[in-house]
Design a protein around this motif. Structure first.
Motif, PDB file in Angstrom:
ATOM      1  N   VAL A 166       0.839  -1.198   0.000  1.00  0.00           N
ATOM      2  CA  VAL A 166       0.000   0.000   0.000  1.00  0.00           C
ATOM      3  C   VAL A 166       0.875   1.250   0.000  1.00  0.00           C
ATOM      4  N   MET A 167       1.894   1.258   0.863  1.00  0.00           N
ATOM      5  CA  MET A 167       2.742   2.439   0.997  1.00  0.00           C
ATOM      6  C   MET A 167       3.571   2.678  -0.261  1.00  0.00           C
ATOM      7  N   ASP A 168       3.969   1.584  -0.925  1.00  0.00           N
ATOM      8  CA  ASP A 168       4.793   1.711  -2.132  1.00  0.00           C
ATOM      9  C   ASP A 168       3.961   1.780  -3.416  1.00  0.00           C
ATOM     10  N   SER A 169       2.648   1.615  -3.296  1.00  0.00           N
ATOM     11  CA  SER A 169       1.763   1.559  -4.469  1.00  0.00           C
ATOM     12  C   SER A 169       2.215   0.479  -5.452  1.00  0.00           C
ATOM     13  N   ALA A 170       2.674  -0.646  -4.911  1.00  0.00           N
ATOM     14  CA  ALA A 170       3.179  -1.737  -5.750  1.00  0.00           C
ATOM     15  C   ALA A 170       2.020  -2.417  -6.484  1.00  0.00           C
ATOM     16  N   PRO A 171       2.134  -2.620  -7.790  1.00  0.00           N
ATOM     17  CA  PRO A 171       1.032  -3.228  -8.544  1.00  0.00           C
ATOM     18  C   PRO A 171       0.931  -4.734  -8.364  1.00  0.00           C
ATOM     19  N   THR A 172       2.054  -5.391  -8.117  1.00  0.00           N
ATOM     20  CA  THR A 172       2.055  -6.848  -7.985  1.00  0.00           C
ATOM     21  C   THR A 172       2.901  -7.267  -6.802  1.00  0.00           C
ATOM     22  N   ARG A 173       2.702  -8.505  -6.390  1.00  0.00           N
ATOM     23  CA  ARG A 173       3.508  -9.111  -5.330  1.00  0.00           C
ATOM     24  C   ARG A 173       3.556 -10.594  -5.614  1.00  0.00           C
ATOM     25  N   ARG A 174       4.772 -11.130  -5.775  1.00  0.00           N
ATOM     26  CA  ARG A 174       4.964 -12.559  -6.023  1.00  0.00           C
ATOM     27  C   ARG A 174       4.186 -13.045  -7.236  1.00  0.00           C
ATOM     28  N   GLY A 175       4.155 -12.197  -8.255  1.00  0.00           N
ATOM     29  CA  GLY A 175       3.503 -12.578  -9.494  1.00  0.00           C
ATOM     30  C   GLY A 175       1.996 -12.451  -9.479  1.00  0.00           C
ATOM     31  N   ALA A 176       1.427 -12.045  -8.354  1.00  0.00           N
ATOM     32  CA  ALA A 176      -0.026 -11.869  -8.251  1.00  0.00           C
ATOM     33  C   ALA A 176      -0.346 -10.386  -8.113  1.00  0.00           C
ATOM     34  N   VAL A 177      -1.565 -10.026  -8.460  1.00  0.00           N
ATOM     35  CA  VAL A 177      -2.002  -8.644  -8.267  1.00  0.00           C
ATOM     36  C   VAL A 177      -1.941  -8.317  -6.780  1.00  0.00           C
ATOM     37  N   ALA A 178      -1.353  -7.174  -6.432  1.00  0.00           N
ATOM     38  CA  ALA A 178      -1.256  -6.773  -5.034  1.00  0.00           C
ATOM     39  C   ALA A 178      -2.650  -6.633  -4.429  1.00  0.00           C
ATOM     40  N   ALA A 179      -2.757  -6.946  -3.145  1.00  0.00           N
ATOM     41  CA  ALA A 179      -4.069  -6.960  -2.486  1.00  0.00           C
ATOM     42  C   ALA A 179      -4.770  -5.608  -2.568  1.00  0.00           C
ATOM     43  N   HIS A 180      -4.018  -4.527  -2.442  1.00  0.00           N
ATOM     44  CA  HIS A 180      -4.654  -3.210  -2.469  1.00  0.00           C
ATOM     45  C   HIS A 180      -5.198  -2.872  -3.853  1.00  0.00           C
ATOM     46  N   GLN A 181      -4.599  -3.473  -4.892  1.00  0.00           N
ATOM     47  CA  GLN A 181      -5.108  -3.271  -6.243  1.00  0.00           C
ATOM     48  C   GLN A 181      -6.415  -4.032  -6.454  1.00  0.00           C
ATOM     49  N   LYS A 182      -6.542  -5.130  -5.750  1.00  0.00           N
ATOM     50  CA  LYS A 182      -7.708  -5.996  -5.930  1.00  0.00           C
ATOM     51  C   LYS A 182      -8.871  -5.609  -5.029  1.00  0.00           C
ATOM     52  N   TRP A 183      -8.558  -5.210  -3.775  1.00  0.00           N
ATOM     53  CA  TRP A 183      -9.629  -4.936  -2.812  1.00  0.00           C
ATOM     54  C   TRP A 183      -9.613  -3.506  -2.256  1.00  0.00           C
ATOM     55  N   GLY A 184      -8.598  -2.725  -2.619  1.00  0.00           N
ATOM     56  CA  GLY A 184      -8.508  -1.359  -2.105  1.00  0.00           C
ATOM     57  C   GLY A 184      -7.559  -1.251  -0.928  1.00  0.00           C
ATOM     58  N   ASN A 185      -7.084  -0.038  -0.684  1.00  0.00           N
ATOM     59  CA  ASN A 185      -6.094   0.197   0.369  1.00  0.00           C
ATOM     60  C   ASN A 185      -6.600  -0.184   1.755  1.00  0.00           C
ATOM     61  N   ASN A 186      -7.827   0.205   2.076  1.00  0.00           N
ATOM     62  CA  ASN A 186      -8.328  -0.034   3.426  1.00  0.00           C
ATOM     63  C   ASN A 186      -8.402  -1.514   3.754  1.00  0.00           C
ATOM     64  N   VAL A 187      -8.910  -2.302   2.822  1.00  0.00           N
ATOM     65  CA  VAL A 187      -9.018  -3.741   3.053  1.00  0.00           C
ATOM     66  C   VAL A 187      -7.629  -4.374   3.147  1.00  0.00           C
ATOM     67  N   ALA A 188      -6.706  -3.923   2.305  1.00  0.00           N
ATOM     68  CA  ALA A 188      -5.343  -4.472   2.351  1.00  0.00           C
ATOM     69  C   ALA A 188      -4.686  -4.182   3.702  1.00  0.00           C
ATOM     70  N   ILE A 189      -4.812  -2.957   4.186  1.00  0.00           N
ATOM     71  CA  ILE A 189      -4.222  -2.598   5.480  1.00  0.00           C
ATOM     72  C   ILE A 189      -4.863  -3.409   6.604  1.00  0.00           C
ATOM     73  N   LEU A 190      -6.165  -3.541   6.571  1.00  0.00           N
ATOM     74  CA  LEU A 190      -6.854  -4.313   7.608  1.00  0.00           C
ATOM     75  C   LEU A 190      -6.485  -5.789   7.542  1.00  0.00           C
ATOM     76  N   THR A 191      -6.224  -6.299   6.343  1.00  0.00           N
ATOM     77  CA  THR A 191      -5.780  -7.692   6.213  1.00  0.00           C
ATOM     78  C   THR A 191      -4.410  -7.866   6.859  1.00  0.00           C
ATOM     79  N   GLY A 192      -3.513  -6.907   6.626  1.00  0.00           N
ATOM     80  CA  GLY A 192      -2.222  -6.963   7.299  1.00  0.00           C
ATOM     81  C   GLY A 192      -2.384  -6.963   8.803  1.00  0.00           C
ATOM     82  N   ASP A 193      -3.261  -6.095   9.316  1.00  0.00           N
ATOM     83  CA  ASP A 193      -3.532  -6.057  10.752  1.00  0.00           C
ATOM     84  C   ASP A 193      -4.069  -7.401  11.250  1.00  0.00           C
ATOM     85  N   LEU A 194      -4.949  -8.005  10.453  1.00  0.00           N
ATOM     86  CA  LEU A 194      -5.524  -9.291  10.822  1.00  0.00           C
ATOM     87  C   LEU A 194      -4.440 -10.361  10.936  1.00  0.00           C
ATOM     88  N   LEU A 195      -3.496 -10.359   9.992  1.00  0.00           N
ATOM     89  CA  LEU A 195      -2.425 -11.357  10.047  1.00  0.00           C
ATOM     90  C   LEU A 195      -1.479 -11.098  11.219  1.00  0.00           C
TER      91      LEU A 195
END
Length: 353
Positions: A113-142
Motif C-alpha cells: 500500500v505504501m509503495d503503491s506496488a502493482p504486484t507481489r509474487r507474481g499476483a495482483v497486489a491486495a490493495h489493487q484488488k480490494w482497495g487500500n483499506n481492506v489491504a491494510i486491515l488484512t495486514g492487521d488481521l495477520l
C-alpha cells in the motif's frame, strides 16, 4: 495464483495448493538435513493456511491471497535451521516458524500500500484488488493471528515478537520520513534495512535456536548472523533491481527506480554527483526528471546506473555484509546446520555476482 495451480514459483512447485520447496532453494546438500527441512516447511505451510483461514468470505480471501502466491519462506527456513542446534522436533520450533512468516506476510500488505506496488509474487497486489483499506486491515488481521500463535510460546517470545514488531514499524517510519538534513543518507538507509528487514530475520533464527533448547551463545550467534545476512539480502535486491531480468528476479528491472525507492546504488550515485562526478550527475538528473514512467527514460536510467561505479560499490557492500554474517558462525557447533547457514550467506552474496 489459485490453490490448484501447478505453476512453478521461485520458491518451488505448487502442487494441490501446497508449496514444495525445490532442491535449489534449500542451502544444503546433506540428505538428512534437507529431508528434515522439507518436512518442517511442509508442516509450516499447512499451519500457515490454517492460521489465515476465516469464516468471513472476504477476510478469508484477502488473508489467503499472499500465502497462496507462494514465496521463498526464508524466515521459517532459518527458524528450522536454528532448531538444528538443539532438538528440531520440538513443536515450539515449528510454531515459531509460523509466527515469523505470518509477521512477514502481514508487513507485505502494508508495504505494498505504501509503495503503491502493482504486484507481489507474481499476483495482483491486495490493495489493487480490494482497495487500500481492506489491504491494510488484512495486514492487521495477520499480525493478530501471529500474536495468537506466539502467545502460546510464552511471555519471553511475546516480548521478542513485540520488540521485533516495533523495529519493523520504526524502520518503515524512518524510510517514509527519510534522513535528516545533517544525517548521512547511506547510514540512514542501512539503519532502515536493519530495522525493516534484518530484525525479523534475526528473530527467525533466534526463535529456532531458543525453542530447540540450544545454548545461549548459539542463540546470540543466530541473532547476530540474522542481523547481518538480513541487510545483505536487501542490498542484494537493490543491485538485482538493476542487473537482473524479469525471469530471474520476478521483478521488472528499474521497478525500485520508478517507485522512487532510495536503493544503495542510487544513494551512492547521489553521493558521487555531490562530489562532482559528471556521470553520476547525469544519472541523478534522469532519476529526478519526473519522466521515469516513460519506459525509454527508465531503461536509460537503469543502463546508466548499472554501468556507473555506484552499482559495483553497492555490490561490494552487499558482499561485505554477507561475509560478515558468516563470521558469527564460528562459535556454532560444526555440522550440516552451520554449513547450511554459511551456504545461505554465500548464496545471498552470489545473487549480486
Amino acid at each position: 495464483m489459485s490453490a490448484g495451480s501447478s505453476s512453478t514459483t521461485r520458491a518451488g512447485r505448487v502442487l494441490g495448493g501446497t508449496v514444495v520447496a525445490s532442491a535449489a532453494s534449500l542451502p544444503t546438500s546433506d540428505a538428512e538435513l534437507e529431508a528434515s527441512l522439507r518436512e518442517g516447511l511442509a508442516v509450516v505451510e499447512a499451519r500457515l493456511r490454517e492460521a489465515v483461514g476465516n469464516t468471513d468470505p472476504l477476510a478469508d480471501a484477502t488473508s489467503r491471497h499472499l500465502v497462496l502466491a507462494g514465496g521463498k519462506r526464508v524466515r521459517p527456513m532459518l527458524t528450522l535451521l536454528g532448531g538444528h542446534f538443539g532438538d528440531p522436533t520440538r513443536p515450539e520450533v515449528t510454531a515459531a516458524a509460523v509466527v515469523v512468516e505470518l509477521t512477514h506476510l502481514a508487513s507485505l500488505y502494508h508495504d505494498d500500500v505504501m509503495d503503491s506496488a502493482p504486484t507481489r509474487r507474481g499476483a495482483v497486489a491486495a490493495h489493487q484488488k480490494w482497495g487500500n483499506n481492506v489491504a491494510i486491515l488484512t495486514g492487521d488481521l495477520l499480525f493478530a493471528r501471529a500474536s495468537n500463535v506466539v502467545a502460546d510460546l510464552g511471555p519471553q517470545a511475546v516480548k521478542i515478537q513485540a520488540a521485533t514488531f516495533e523495529r519493523l514499524c520504526l524502520g518503515q517510519m524512518r524510510e517514509t520520513v527519510g534522513p535528516g538534513l545533517e544525517e548521512d543518507a547511506v547510514a540512514h538507509y542501512l539503519g532502515v534495512l536493519s530495522d525493516k528487514t534484518a530484525s525479523l530475520i534475526a528473530t527467525a533464527g533466534r526463535f529456532g535456536a531458543m525453542f530447540s533448547g540450544a545454548d545461549a551463545h548459539v542463540v546470540d550467534a543466530m541473532v547476530r548472523y540474522g542481523e547481518d545476512v538480513g541487510v545483505a539480502f536487501q542490498l542484494a535486491d537493490d543491485v538485482l533491481d538493476l542487473t537482473s531480468d524479469v525471469d530471474d528476479s520476478g521483478k521488472r528491472p528499474g521497478t525500485d527506480l520508478r517507485e522512487g525507492v532510495p536503493t544503495l546504488p542510487v544513494l551512492y550515485a547521489r553521493r558521487a554527483a555531490r562530489a562532482g562526478d559528471p556521470a553520476a550527475a547525469a544519472v541523478v538528473a534522469l532519476l529526478d526528471s519526473g519522466r521515469l514512467e516513460d519506459d525509454a527514460v527508465l531503461a536509460e536510467a537503469v543502463q546508466r546506473l548499472r554501468e556507473h561505479p555506484a552499482t559495483a560499490d553497492a555490490r561490494t557492500t552487499a558482499r561485505e555484509w554477507a561475509e560478515r554474517a558468516t563470521t558469527h558462525l564460528d562459535g556454532l557447533p560444526a555440522g550440516p546446520a552451520r554449513d547450511a547457514l554459511a551456504t545461505y550467506a554465500g548464496t545471498v552474496a552470489d545473487r549480486v555476482g
